[in-house]
Write an enzyme that holds these catalytic residues in place. Structure first.
Site: not given
Length: 261
Positions: A13, A108-110, A11, A133, A6
């Protein structure tokens, strides 16, 4: 085992997943210039420390909100693990949920992966709050559709902007104040109160407004590295899922492999 990656703005992960269970996880600061070889030197050593080798990884899935990082992460998978990675949101790992917003391509993918994971774990309408963020608030319908949400500056981003713009303000660590007072006696305590309690008030206010607009019973699910900072406020969240994005990637990969079969 499945290696899930991810790549966020702050960051990246990495986690090993076996049978849906997260066995180990690591993170590294996001740097779009970092090469596949640099990732490999770091990650293969961490795998070895935990008793794993590259041969234990037989599948990789990547989600990223940093497009420049995708190439080198893909090379990491193909060169060092000898597998072609699945990219979240692209065939065969299409989202599989409705992105019921004006610009589905811009989600967003997240956020899409979090919606998938949250729906797999909790029934009914959900508000998913991700502390990174940016701090995002997302509505996931009872059917699992992504219905839109809110993007706010992350708490560290807010603090960085404050310190950068005010020459005499010191840099402080973000933590829960020692007591419930909202009147600080020092510069540092006043800054902490302003950032922390200001953020709590924002969370409370936005959740309340979203619940009114959604109009049905809603469960609030929090995730992200800074979510535990607010866990003492039990009224804010119904659940904290620290590994929501990683779990969502594992769910997405399983669906993709099922579709491919």
């Amino acid at each position: 085992m499945l290696l899930v990656i991810d790549a966020g703005n702050t960051n990246i992960k990495f986690a090993l997943v076996d049978g849906g269970d997260i066995k180990r996880g690591w993170r590294i600061a996001t740097d779009a210039r970092r090469t596949a070889d640099e990732y490999a030197v770091w990650l293969l050593q961490l795998l070895a420390i935990e008793g794993y080798g590259r041969e234990d990884v037989d599948a990789v899935i990547i989600a990223t909100v940093v497009p420049r990082a995708t190439y080198n992460l893909t090379v990491l998978a193909t060169k060092y693990f000898k597998v072609e990675p699945v990219i979240a949101g692209k065939p065969p790992a299409d989202w599989g949920i409705a992105l019921d917003v004006a610009e589905p391509h811009a989600v967003g993918a997240d956020r899409a992966v979090n919606a998938i994971a949250a729906h797999s774990l909790h029934a009914g309408d959900l508000i998913v709050i991700s502390f990174g963020t940016a701090t995002t608030f997302d509505w996931v319908s009872a059917s699992g559709a992504y219905k839109g949400g809110i993007i706010a500056p992350g708490i560290n981003l807010s603090l960085d902007a404050l310190v950068a713009a005010a020459a005499k303000l010191p840099r402080i660590a973000i933590e829960a104040p020692e007591d419930g007072s909202v009147i600080g006696r020092t510069t540092e305590s006043q800054m902490l109160i302003g950032v922390y309690w200001g953020y709590v008030s924002m969370i409370e206010g936005l959740i309340a407004r979203m619940k009114v607009e959604i109009g049905t019973p809603v469960k609030v699910v929090a995730t992200g590295g800074l979510a535990p900072l607010f866990e003492s406020h039990a009224h804010l969240f119904d659940a904290i899922e620290p590994d929501l994005t990683l779990r969502g990637l594992a769910v997405l990969h399983a669906r993709a492999m099922g579709a491919a079969a």
